[in-house]
Design a protein around this motif. Structure first.
Motif, mmCIF file in Angstrom:
data_model
loop_
_atom_site.group_PDB
_atom_site.id
_atom_site.type_symbol
_atom_site.label_atom_id
_atom_site.label_comp_id
_atom_site.label_asym_id
_atom_site.label_seq_id
_atom_site.Cartn_x
_atom_site.Cartn_y
_atom_site.Cartn_z
ATOM 1 N N GLY A 53 0.784 -1.229 0.000
ATOM 2 C CA GLY A 53 0.000 0.000 0.000
ATOM 3 C C GLY A 53 0.815 1.278 0.000
ATOM 4 O O GLY A 53 0.305 2.326 0.382
ATOM 5 N N GLY A 54 2.057 1.200 -0.421
ATOM 6 C CA GLY A 54 2.899 2.400 -0.490
ATOM 7 C C GLY A 54 2.679 3.151 -1.790
ATOM 8 O O GLY A 54 1.701 2.935 -2.507
ATOM 9 N N THR A 55 3.616 4.021 -2.102
ATOM 10 C CA THR A 55 3.551 4.774 -3.342
ATOM 11 C C THR A 55 4.477 4.120 -4.363
ATOM 12 O O THR A 55 5.267 3.237 -4.029
ATOM 13 N N TYR A 56 4.400 4.594 -5.597
ATOM 14 C CA TYR A 56 5.305 4.082 -6.623
ATOM 15 C C TYR A 56 6.758 4.393 -6.253
ATOM 16 O O TYR A 56 7.643 3.574 -6.450
ATOM 17 N N LEU A 57 6.971 5.562 -5.677
ATOM 18 C CA LEU A 57 8.328 5.953 -5.290
ATOM 19 C C LEU A 57 8.871 5.055 -4.173
ATOM 20 O O LEU A 57 10.000 4.576 -4.257
ATOM 21 N N THR A 58 8.077 4.828 -3.133
ATOM 22 C CA THR A 58 8.565 3.966 -2.044
ATOM 23 C C THR A 58 8.798 2.540 -2.526
ATOM 24 O O THR A 58 9.729 1.876 -2.076
ATOM 25 N N THR A 59 7.982 2.084 -3.464
ATOM 26 C CA THR A 59 8.187 0.747 -4.023
ATOM 27 C C THR A 59 9.496 0.701 -4.799
ATOM 28 O O THR A 59 10.267 -0.254 -4.659
ATOM 29 N N ALA A 60 9.762 1.719 -5.604
ATOM 30 C CA ALA A 60 11.022 1.769 -6.357
ATOM 31 C C ALA A 60 12.211 1.763 -5.407
ATOM 32 O O ALA A 60 13.211 1.073 -5.647
ATOM 33 N N LEU A 61 12.107 2.483 -4.307
ATOM 34 C CA LEU A 61 13.189 2.513 -3.327
ATOM 35 C C LEU A 61 13.329 1.176 -2.597
ATOM 36 O O LEU A 61 14.444 0.751 -2.289
ATOM 37 N N MET A 62 12.203 0.492 -2.345
ATOM 38 C CA MET A 62 12.259 -0.820 -1.683
ATOM 39 C C MET A 62 12.926 -1.863 -2.579
ATOM 40 O O MET A 62 13.684 -2.703 -2.108
ATOM 41 N N ILE A 63 12.632 -1.816 -3.874
ATOM 42 C CA ILE A 63 13.186 -2.797 -4.809
ATOM 43 C C ILE A 63 14.698 -2.594 -4.962
ATOM 44 O O ILE A 63 15.447 -3.543 -5.120
ATOM 45 N N ARG A 64 15.151 -1.335 -4.950
ATOM 46 C CA ARG A 64 16.582 -0.984 -5.007
ATOM 47 C C ARG A 64 17.318 -1.619 -6.179
ATOM 48 O O ARG A 64 18.391 -2.158 -6.023
ATOM 49 N N ASN A 65 16.745 -1.572 -7.337
ATOM 50 C CA ASN A 65 17.405 -2.153 -8.502
ATOM 51 C C ASN A 65 17.464 -1.146 -9.649
ATOM 52 O O ASN A 65 17.413 -1.538 -10.801
ATOM 53 N N GLY A 66 17.505 0.121 -9.327
ATOM 54 C CA GLY A 66 17.558 1.144 -10.363
ATOM 55 C C GLY A 66 16.230 1.414 -11.030
ATOM 56 O O GLY A 66 16.182 2.037 -12.088
#
Length: 180
Positions: A53-66
């Motif tokens: 339930g986060g944002t697209y930005l927090t998901t991108a940061l969680m994935i940490r793969n660029g």
């Protein structure tokens, strides 16, 4: 256990899902110099976004793969479209015969002690950017713009019906009338 806490499904379920939709996720062309994401990356970013339930930005940061915020957004939209297209009809079916409804009702009664239940319904608001046309219809009672996800489940948690995309202002009773 770590995999399940991150993606909210087991490794076996992830592999089952991947086997059913990977062909549709991999047949995408590269555009504007963007590198095509792998099926695993599309699924991982989408499942993390949908399950936490986060944002697209927090998901991108969680994935940490660029991954960029826009890549996560495109992945989630593609993943949801493919899952709905490929899995909805073969896997999600409301009980259609009287015998099947009796079995479902007996299972609910054994679980809850209440007679005559054939499904449990609930819904959730999914935050979205407001559309340019008719933005007011998407502004919900919780004071943000959303679309609605509604689902009917059986006694073991299996989905009998799903509906996604109704404007956030719409009431549950209206969605139920539209679904059936």
């Amino acid at each position: 256990a770590r995999f399940q806490s991150l993606f909210r499904l087991s490794v076996a379920d992830f592999l089952f899902l991947r086997s059913r939709i990977s062909r549709s996720l991999s047949h995408r062309r590269e555009r504007r110099g963007r590198k095509r994401l792998s099926v695993n990356m599309i699924m991982a970013s989408s499942l993390v976004y949908l399950s936490h339930g986060g944002t697209y930005l927090t998901t991108a940061l969680m994935i940490r793969n660029g991954l960029s915020e826009a890549s996560v957004m495109r992945s989630v939209r593609l993943f949801c479209r493919v899952v709905n297209m490929k899995l909805r009809k073969p896997l999600i079916r409301f009980p259609s015969t009287f015998h099947h409804m009796e079995r479902v009702s007996a299972a609910f009664e054994a679980r809850s002690g209440i007679k005559g239940i054939v499904g449990c319904i609930d819904g959730s608001h999914i935050r979205v950017a407001p559309p340019k046309r008719d933005a007011k219809a998407y502004y919900n009672r919780k004071s943000f713009y959303s679309i609605l996800l509604s689902a009917v489940c059986g006694p073991r948690g299996e989905f009998f019906d799903i509906a996604v995309g109704f404007p956030g202002r719409m009431s549950d009773s209206k969605i139920l009338m539209v679904i059936h």
